[in-house]
Write a protein that holds these residues in place. Structure first.
Motif, short mmCIF file in Angstrom:
data_model
loop_
_atom_site.label_atom_id
_atom_site.label_comp_id
_atom_site.label_asym_id
_atom_site.label_seq_id
_atom_site.Cartn_x
_atom_site.Cartn_y
_atom_site.Cartn_z
N PRO A 1 2.08 13.98 3.76
CA PRO A 1 1.14 13.79 2.63
C PRO A 1 0.45 12.44 2.67
O PRO A 1 -0.77 12.35 2.44
CB PRO A 1 2.05 13.92 1.40
N GLY A 2 1.19 11.37 2.98
CA GLY A 2 0.57 10.06 3.07
C GLY A 2 -0.43 9.98 4.21
O GLY A 2 -1.51 9.40 4.06
N MET A 3 -0.08 10.56 5.36
CA MET A 3 -0.99 10.57 6.51
C MET A 3 -2.28 11.30 6.18
O MET A 3 -3.38 10.84 6.50
CB MET A 3 -0.29 11.23 7.69
N MET A 4 -2.17 12.45 5.50
CA MET A 4 -3.36 13.23 5.19
C MET A 4 -4.25 12.50 4.19
O MET A 4 -5.49 12.52 4.30
CB MET A 4 -2.94 14.61 4.65
N ALA A 5 -3.66 11.85 3.19
CA ALA A 5 -4.45 11.12 2.20
C ALA A 5 -5.21 9.97 2.84
O ALA A 5 -6.41 9.75 2.57
CB ALA A 5 -3.55 10.61 1.08
N ILE A 6 -4.54 9.22 3.73
CA ILE A 6 -5.20 8.12 4.41
C ILE A 6 -6.30 8.64 5.32
O ILE A 6 -7.38 8.05 5.43
CB ILE A 6 -4.18 7.29 5.20
N ALA A 7 -6.04 9.75 6.00
CA ALA A 7 -7.05 10.34 6.88
C ALA A 7 -8.29 10.77 6.10
O ALA A 7 -9.43 10.55 6.54
CB ALA A 7 -6.46 11.53 7.63
N LEU A 8 -8.10 11.37 4.94
CA LEU A 8 -9.23 11.76 4.09
C LEU A 8 -10.04 10.53 3.69
O LEU A 8 -11.29 10.56 3.73
CB LEU A 8 -8.72 12.49 2.85
N ALA A 9 -9.37 9.47 3.29
CA ALA A 9 -10.07 8.25 2.88
C ALA A 9 -10.83 7.63 4.05
O ALA A 9 -11.95 7.13 3.89
CB ALA A 9 -9.07 7.25 2.31
N THR A 10 -10.24 7.68 5.25
CA THR A 10 -10.90 7.11 6.43
C THR A 10 -12.15 7.89 6.78
O THR A 10 -13.21 7.30 7.05
CB THR A 10 -9.94 7.10 7.63
N GLY A 11 -12.05 9.22 6.77
CA GLY A 11 -13.23 10.04 7.07
C GLY A 11 -14.32 9.86 6.04
O GLY A 11 -15.52 9.79 6.37
N ALA A 12 -13.94 9.79 4.77
CA ALA A 12 -14.92 9.59 3.71
C ALA A 12 -15.61 8.23 3.83
O ALA A 12 -16.82 8.10 3.59
CB ALA A 12 -14.25 9.72 2.34
N SER A 13 -14.86 7.21 4.21
CA SER A 13 -15.44 5.88 4.39
C SER A 13 -16.45 5.87 5.53
O SER A 13 -17.48 5.20 5.45
CB SER A 13 -14.34 4.85 4.65
#
Length: 268
Positions: free
Chosen positions: A58-70
Protein backbone atom coordinates in the motif's frame (compact mmCIF):
# COMPACT_ATOMS: atom_id res chain seq x y z
CA UNK A 1 15.74 1.94 -5.73
CA UNK A 2 16.12 1.14 -9.42
CA UNK A 3 14.87 -1.35 -12.00
CA UNK A 4 14.06 -2.01 -15.67
CA UNK A 5 11.56 -4.32 -17.45
CA UNK A 6 14.34 -6.23 -19.27
CA UNK A 7 16.04 -7.02 -15.97
CA UNK A 8 12.72 -8.19 -14.52
CA UNK A 9 12.30 -10.65 -17.41
CA UNK A 10 15.94 -11.74 -17.14
CA UNK A 11 15.58 -12.39 -13.43
CA UNK A 12 12.45 -14.49 -13.94
CA UNK A 13 14.24 -16.49 -16.65
CA UNK A 14 17.20 -17.13 -14.34
CA UNK A 15 14.91 -18.21 -11.51
CA UNK A 16 13.08 -20.67 -13.75
CA UNK A 17 16.27 -22.72 -14.11
CA UNK A 18 16.68 -23.39 -10.40
CA UNK A 19 15.41 -26.48 -8.65
CA UNK A 20 12.45 -26.14 -6.30
CA UNK A 21 13.17 -26.71 -2.62
CA UNK A 22 9.81 -27.13 -0.84
CA UNK A 23 11.29 -26.56 2.60
CA UNK A 24 12.76 -23.14 1.91
CA UNK A 25 10.20 -21.39 4.07
CA UNK A 26 11.60 -23.20 7.12
CA UNK A 27 14.02 -21.24 9.25
CA UNK A 28 17.50 -22.77 8.91
CA UNK A 29 20.21 -22.14 11.50
CA UNK A 30 21.80 -18.68 11.30
CA UNK A 31 24.53 -18.44 8.68
CA UNK A 32 27.91 -16.76 8.89
CA UNK A 33 28.64 -13.47 7.17
CA UNK A 34 30.53 -15.16 4.33
CA UNK A 35 28.57 -17.81 2.36
CA UNK A 36 30.11 -21.25 2.79
CA UNK A 37 28.92 -22.47 -0.62
CA UNK A 38 26.61 -21.68 -3.52
CA UNK A 39 23.70 -19.47 -2.53
CA UNK A 40 20.37 -21.12 -3.39
CA UNK A 41 17.87 -19.25 -5.56
CA UNK A 42 14.59 -21.16 -5.63
CA UNK A 43 11.04 -20.65 -6.80
CA UNK A 44 9.85 -21.31 -3.26
CA UNK A 45 12.12 -18.55 -1.99
CA UNK A 46 10.95 -16.24 -4.78
CA UNK A 47 7.30 -16.74 -3.76
CA UNK A 48 8.19 -16.37 -0.10
CA UNK A 49 9.87 -13.03 -0.86
CA UNK A 50 6.74 -11.84 -2.64
CA UNK A 51 4.66 -12.75 0.39
CA UNK A 52 7.05 -10.90 2.71
CA UNK A 53 6.75 -7.78 0.52
CA UNK A 54 2.95 -7.70 0.52
CA UNK A 55 2.59 -5.60 3.72
CA UNK A 56 4.55 -2.70 2.19
CA UNK A 57 2.55 -2.69 -1.05
CA UNK A 58 0.00 0.00 0.00
CA UNK A 59 2.78 2.46 0.82
CA UNK A 60 4.63 1.65 -2.40
CA UNK A 61 1.50 2.16 -4.49
CA UNK A 62 0.64 5.49 -2.84
CA UNK A 63 4.15 6.85 -3.39
CA UNK A 64 4.11 5.60 -6.99
CA UNK A 65 0.81 7.40 -7.64
CA UNK A 66 2.21 10.63 -6.22
CA UNK A 67 5.39 10.30 -8.30
CA UNK A 68 3.48 9.76 -11.53
CA UNK A 69 1.12 12.63 -10.78
CA UNK A 70 4.06 14.94 -10.05
CA UNK A 71 5.62 14.04 -13.41
CA UNK A 72 2.38 14.95 -15.18
CA UNK A 73 2.19 18.21 -13.22
CA UNK A 74 5.60 19.44 -14.42
CA UNK A 75 4.78 18.61 -18.04
CA UNK A 76 6.68 15.38 -18.72
CA UNK A 77 5.36 13.19 -21.50
CA UNK A 78 4.24 9.60 -20.91
CA UNK A 79 7.49 8.30 -22.43
CA UNK A 80 9.64 10.68 -20.39
CA UNK A 81 7.92 9.66 -17.17
CA UNK A 82 8.32 5.99 -18.05
CA UNK A 83 12.02 6.48 -18.83
CA UNK A 84 12.57 8.27 -15.51
CA UNK A 85 10.82 5.56 -13.53
CA UNK A 86 12.71 2.76 -15.31
CA UNK A 87 16.17 4.29 -15.05
CA UNK A 88 15.89 5.88 -11.59
CA UNK A 89 13.36 3.71 -9.70
CA UNK A 90 13.83 6.09 -6.78
CA UNK A 91 10.71 7.62 -5.30
CA UNK A 92 12.47 9.96 -2.88
CA UNK A 93 14.89 11.48 -5.39
CA UNK A 94 12.28 11.56 -8.16
CA UNK A 95 9.82 13.51 -6.02
CA UNK A 96 12.52 15.95 -4.91
CA UNK A 97 13.76 16.46 -8.48
CA UNK A 98 10.21 16.95 -9.77
CA UNK A 99 9.56 19.48 -7.02
CA UNK A 100 12.63 21.42 -8.22
CA UNK A 101 11.88 20.95 -11.93
CA UNK A 102 12.82 24.23 -13.68
CA UNK A 103 10.94 25.88 -16.53
CA UNK A 104 14.20 26.25 -18.42
CA UNK A 105 17.30 24.09 -18.16
CA UNK A 106 20.91 25.21 -18.02
CA UNK A 107 24.14 23.34 -17.24
CA UNK A 108 23.88 24.65 -13.69
CA UNK A 109 20.34 23.40 -13.12
CA UNK A 110 21.21 19.98 -14.57
CA UNK A 111 24.25 19.74 -12.32
CA UNK A 112 22.21 20.81 -9.29
CA UNK A 113 19.43 18.28 -9.94
CA UNK A 114 22.02 15.56 -10.50
CA UNK A 115 23.76 16.37 -7.21
CA UNK A 116 20.47 16.30 -5.30
CA UNK A 117 19.46 12.95 -6.86
CA UNK A 118 22.86 11.41 -6.13
CA UNK A 119 22.77 12.64 -2.55
CA UNK A 120 19.31 11.23 -1.89
CA UNK A 121 20.27 7.92 -3.50
CA UNK A 122 23.71 7.63 -1.88
CA UNK A 123 22.22 5.25 0.69
CA UNK A 124 21.99 2.62 -2.06
CA UNK A 125 25.79 2.27 -1.98
CA UNK A 126 25.61 1.07 1.62
CA UNK A 127 22.43 -0.94 1.08
CA UNK A 128 23.92 -2.98 -1.75
CA UNK A 129 27.22 -3.32 0.12
CA UNK A 130 25.39 -5.12 2.93
CA UNK A 131 24.27 -7.73 0.39
CA UNK A 132 27.86 -8.67 -0.44
CA UNK A 133 28.29 -11.23 2.38
CA UNK A 134 25.11 -12.95 1.20
CA UNK A 135 25.42 -12.69 -2.59
CA UNK A 136 29.22 -12.62 -2.90
CA UNK A 137 29.44 -16.24 -4.09
CA UNK A 138 26.79 -15.80 -6.79
CA UNK A 139 27.62 -15.59 -10.53
CA UNK A 140 28.23 -12.24 -12.28
CA UNK A 141 24.62 -11.89 -13.47
CA UNK A 142 23.70 -10.79 -9.96
CA UNK A 143 25.34 -7.38 -10.41
CA UNK A 144 23.03 -5.86 -13.06
CA UNK A 145 20.05 -7.43 -11.29
CA UNK A 146 20.89 -5.33 -8.21
CA UNK A 147 19.27 -2.53 -10.23
CA UNK A 148 16.07 -3.95 -8.70
CA UNK A 149 17.14 -3.10 -5.15
CA UNK A 150 14.74 -0.91 -3.21
CA UNK A 151 14.49 0.10 0.44
CA UNK A 152 11.54 -2.17 1.29
CA UNK A 153 12.85 -5.20 -0.63
CA UNK A 154 16.19 -4.81 1.13
CA UNK A 155 14.58 -4.55 4.56
CA UNK A 156 12.35 -7.62 4.20
CA UNK A 157 15.26 -9.58 2.72
CA UNK A 158 17.71 -8.62 5.45
CA UNK A 159 15.19 -9.47 8.17
CA UNK A 160 14.75 -12.88 6.55
CA UNK A 161 18.53 -13.23 6.40
CA UNK A 162 18.94 -12.20 10.04
CA UNK A 163 16.48 -14.94 11.03
CA UNK A 164 18.74 -17.53 9.39
CA UNK A 165 17.45 -17.65 5.80
CA UNK A 166 19.86 -18.03 2.89
CA UNK A 167 17.68 -18.32 -0.23
CA UNK A 168 18.42 -15.33 -2.48
CA UNK A 169 15.11 -15.99 -4.21
CA UNK A 170 13.51 -14.08 -1.31
CA UNK A 171 15.32 -10.92 -2.37
CA UNK A 172 14.37 -11.37 -6.03
CA UNK A 173 10.76 -12.16 -5.24
CA UNK A 174 10.33 -9.06 -3.09
CA UNK A 175 12.23 -6.88 -5.57
CA UNK A 176 10.37 -8.05 -8.68
CA UNK A 177 6.96 -7.64 -7.05
CA UNK A 178 7.71 -4.13 -5.78
CA UNK A 179 9.38 -3.02 -9.02
CA UNK A 180 6.45 -4.30 -11.11
CA UNK A 181 3.89 -2.47 -8.99
CA UNK A 182 6.08 0.62 -9.00
CA UNK A 183 6.09 0.75 -12.81
CA UNK A 184 2.38 0.13 -13.04
CA UNK A 185 1.26 2.64 -10.44
CA UNK A 186 3.62 5.44 -11.51
CA UNK A 187 2.07 5.22 -14.96
CA UNK A 188 -1.41 5.14 -13.44
CA UNK A 189 -0.55 8.19 -11.37
CA UNK A 190 0.66 9.92 -14.52
CA UNK A 191 -2.59 9.09 -16.33
CA UNK A 192 -4.58 10.44 -13.37
CA UNK A 193 -2.30 13.45 -13.06
CA UNK A 194 -5.08 15.90 -13.83
CA UNK A 195 -7.11 14.45 -10.96
CA UNK A 196 -4.15 14.42 -8.56
CA UNK A 197 -2.72 17.75 -9.66
CA UNK A 198 -2.01 18.64 -6.04
CA UNK A 199 -0.79 15.56 -4.10
CA UNK A 200 -1.07 17.54 -0.85
CA UNK A 201 -4.83 17.70 -1.25
CA UNK A 202 -4.98 13.92 -0.97
CA UNK A 203 -2.29 13.67 1.67
CA UNK A 204 0.05 11.82 -0.70
CA UNK A 205 2.91 14.16 0.16
CA UNK A 206 2.76 12.77 3.71
CA UNK A 207 2.90 9.13 2.62
CA UNK A 208 6.62 9.11 1.83
CA UNK A 209 7.95 10.34 5.21
CA UNK A 210 5.57 8.02 7.08
CA UNK A 211 6.54 5.12 4.83
CA UNK A 212 10.28 5.58 5.31
CA UNK A 213 9.83 6.28 9.02
CA UNK A 214 7.97 2.99 9.46
CA UNK A 215 10.69 1.11 7.58
CA UNK A 216 13.33 2.45 9.99
CA UNK A 217 11.70 0.72 12.96
CA UNK A 218 13.18 -2.76 12.24
CA UNK A 219 16.62 -1.15 11.93
CA UNK A 220 16.58 0.27 15.47
CA UNK A 221 19.80 -0.70 17.23
CA UNK A 222 19.66 1.65 20.21
CA UNK A 223 20.17 5.34 20.91
CA UNK A 224 23.85 5.30 20.01
CA UNK A 225 23.14 4.05 16.48
CA UNK A 226 20.31 6.59 16.13
CA UNK A 227 22.64 9.53 16.80
CA UNK A 228 23.56 10.02 13.09
CA UNK A 229 19.85 10.18 12.21
CA UNK A 230 19.26 12.88 14.81
CA UNK A 231 22.30 14.89 13.75
CA UNK A 232 21.32 14.68 10.09
CA UNK A 233 17.78 15.83 10.88
CA UNK A 234 18.93 18.69 13.11
CA UNK A 235 21.49 19.97 10.60
CA UNK A 236 18.98 19.73 7.77
CA UNK A 237 16.41 21.76 9.72
CA UNK A 238 18.93 24.46 10.64
CA UNK A 239 20.30 24.75 7.08
CA UNK A 240 16.80 24.89 5.61
CA UNK A 241 15.86 27.72 7.98
CA UNK A 242 19.05 29.68 7.38
CA UNK A 243 19.62 29.15 3.66
CA UNK A 244 16.34 27.87 2.24
CA UNK A 245 16.27 25.97 -1.02
CA UNK A 246 17.32 22.33 -1.07
CA UNK A 247 20.89 22.55 0.17
CA UNK A 248 19.66 21.12 3.46
CA UNK A 249 19.46 17.67 1.82
CA UNK A 250 23.17 17.62 1.05
CA UNK A 251 24.09 19.21 4.40
CA UNK A 252 22.00 16.76 6.42
CA UNK A 253 23.33 13.77 4.51
CA UNK A 254 26.95 14.82 5.00
CA UNK A 255 26.42 15.58 8.69
CA UNK A 256 24.76 12.22 9.29
CA UNK A 257 27.46 10.35 7.35
CA UNK A 258 30.29 12.03 9.24
CA UNK A 259 28.60 11.38 12.58
CA UNK A 260 28.01 7.75 11.64
CA UNK A 261 31.70 7.37 10.83
CA UNK A 262 32.69 8.73 14.24
CA UNK A 263 30.21 6.71 16.30
CA UNK A 264 31.24 3.16 17.19
CA UNK A 265 28.95 0.16 16.69
CA UNK A 266 28.38 -0.72 20.34
CA UNK A 267 24.76 -1.27 21.25
CA UNK A 268 23.14 0.57 24.14
Amino acid sequence: MTHSPLLLLGTLRQLSTFELHPDMTARPPPTSDAPAGPVPVTRAGFLHGMRLALPVMPGMMAIALATGASAARVGLSFGENLAMCVTMFASASQLVVLELWPKEFSPGTVLGLTLIALTVNARMLLITATLRPWFGAMPPWIYPVLHLTSDPSWIVSMRYRAEGGNDAGVFFGASVLLASFWLGFTQLGFALGTLIADPRRWGLDFVMPVFFGAMLVPLWRGRRAALPWMVAGAVALVVERLLGGWTFIVAGALAGAITGGLVDDRRD
